[in-house]
Structures are given as structure tokens and as C-alpha cells.
Scaffold this motif. Structure first.
Motif, mmCIF file in Angstrom:
data_model
loop_
_atom_site.group_PDB
_atom_site.id
_atom_site.type_symbol
_atom_site.label_atom_id
_atom_site.label_comp_id
_atom_site.label_asym_id
_atom_site.label_seq_id
_atom_site.Cartn_x
_atom_site.Cartn_y
_atom_site.Cartn_z
ATOM 1 N N ASP A 15 -0.416 54.460 74.041
ATOM 2 C CA ASP A 15 -1.168 53.214 73.882
ATOM 3 C C ASP A 15 -0.296 52.019 74.245
ATOM 4 N N GLU A 70 4.928 47.540 70.100
ATOM 5 C CA GLU A 70 4.770 48.188 68.800
ATOM 6 C C GLU A 70 4.761 47.176 67.666
ATOM 7 N N ASN A 102 0.682 54.342 69.011
ATOM 8 C CA ASN A 102 0.967 55.500 69.826
ATOM 9 C C ASN A 102 1.727 55.072 71.081
ATOM 10 N N THR A 103 2.717 55.868 71.495
ATOM 11 C CA THR A 103 3.536 55.491 72.652
ATOM 12 C C THR A 103 2.693 55.308 73.899
#
Length: 201
Positions: free
Chosen positions: A5, A142, A2-3
Motif C-alpha cells: 500500500d 507509513e 501494508n508495504t
């Protein structure tokens, strides 16, 4: 990931596995992600120098960067620079895929916006560097890698080592790789009440 996160989990890691290497595909993914960052008039000022040569990294580390181990140990070390005159160098290419009338309009605005405003040209270049850096760091997060942005080096001397053109500026580096030590505890953010204002100070 998730961005949000990625944003909250990204930390400046100082210790990297010196034996680890990113694949060519991973490097390309990071670079392609970085150039998705926005720039004023789509000038794309950034110029990325991947510092691969171990001897060059060692020289920078020992002579010009206070022995910061992440310079030699990171899997990938990227020096961010920017072309302050990007706005004047065949600007039509920045709008090649736009509707013709849109491209022509924006290109016609670029000269008047930049000409005679050296401070603005430099500011725009640095803004572009900053947005590309954050984009690359979040992309690395990521992919499961850690990063460390660093500006603690002798900018003038490293500029000579990389043959920086006269119309370019130096920015920070990003070290990317597999962290081997937990980062220091987060130092603490100022509360929103100190940094957010409505309409004016």
C-alpha cells in the motif's frame, strides 16, 4: 500500513502545509529507517543534511531551484549526499557486529573491489543514496506524511552552500510533510512487457 500500500500510494506531492512541523521523534524514526537500506559491503555511504535554516532554504528555493515551494514549505527537507571513499575509511567498523572471520574476509575484499575504479565508487555511492531515499519515503508514508524527491536544483551551487567535501557526491533532496493538495494524476507506468526481459534482451 501494508508495504505494498505504501509503495502504490506514495506520490510526489508538491504543496505542503508550511506551518506543520515533524516532532524530533518522527525525524529520528525517518532517519533510523533510512539507514536500514542496504549498501554494497555495508559501506553506508549516505550522509544526510537536514536543511533547517529558513534563510538557507529560501536562498536555495529562489536562487537555485526555480522557486519550488516544497523546498521552503516542507516540514523536513533532507539533502542526500554520499561519501565515495567510505570503503576506505576504517572499513572494519562496518562489520563490528559480524563474526570476526566474516568481517575480516569482507574487509579484505573491499580494497581490491574498489581501488582504481572511480566510476564504480561513484556508482555505488549513488546506488546507496537511491535505496536510502526510497526507504525514507516509504517510512514517511507509513507515518502518514507525504514526500517529494527532487533533483531540480543547481547541484554545484548548493554543494558550495553545504560545504560538500571533495570526496562526496550530491544526490536529490526529499521534502517531507503534510500535503495540502492532491498530487497530479499518475502519469502512467510502462507495461511490464516493455521493461521485463528473461535471461537477456
Amino acid at each position: 500500513m501494508n508495504t505494498l500500500d505504501a509503495i502504490y500510494n506514495r506520490r510526489a506531492v508538491k504543496h505542503f502545509d508550511a506551518q506543520h512541523r515533524l516532532t524530533a521523534e518522527e525525524e529520528n524514526t525517518l532517519l533510523e529507517a533510512a539507514i536500514q537500506a542496504p549498501t554494497s559491503y555495508n559501506c553506508q555511504h549516505w550522509r544526510f543534511i537536514i536543511l533547517r535554516d529558513p534563510a538557507l532554504r529560501a536562498q536555495i528555493c529562489k536562487q537555485y531551484a526555480n522557486d519550488q515551494a516544497q523546498i521552503t514549505d516542507a516540514s523536513m527537507l533532507v539533502l542526500f549526499t554520499a561519501d565515495v571513499k567510505a570503503w576506505s575509511k576504517t572499513p572494519e567498523r562496518y562489520w563490528a557486529n559480524a563474526p570476526q572471520e566474516v568481517g575480516e574476509m569482507l574487509v579484505s575484499w573491499m580494497g581490491p573491489f574498489h581501488e582504481g575504479r572511480d566510476w564504480l565508487q561513484r556508482d555505488e555511492a549513488h546506488r546507496s543514496i537511491g535505496m536510502a531515499m526510497q526507504t525514507m519515503m516509504l517510512a514517511a508514508q507509513e507515518l502518514g506524511y507525504q514526500t517529494c524527491p527532487l533533483i531540480g536544483y543547481d547541484i554545484d551551487e548548493v554543494a558550495k552552500l553545504v560545504n560538500l567535501p571533495d570526496d562526496h557526491v550530491m544526490g536529490p533532496m526529499i521534502a517531507i510533510g503534510k500535503g495540502i493538495k492532491d498530487p497530479w494524476p499518475k502519469a502512467g507506468q510502462l507495461p511490464l512487457s516493455e521493461v521485463v526481459f528473461e535471461n537477456s534482451f
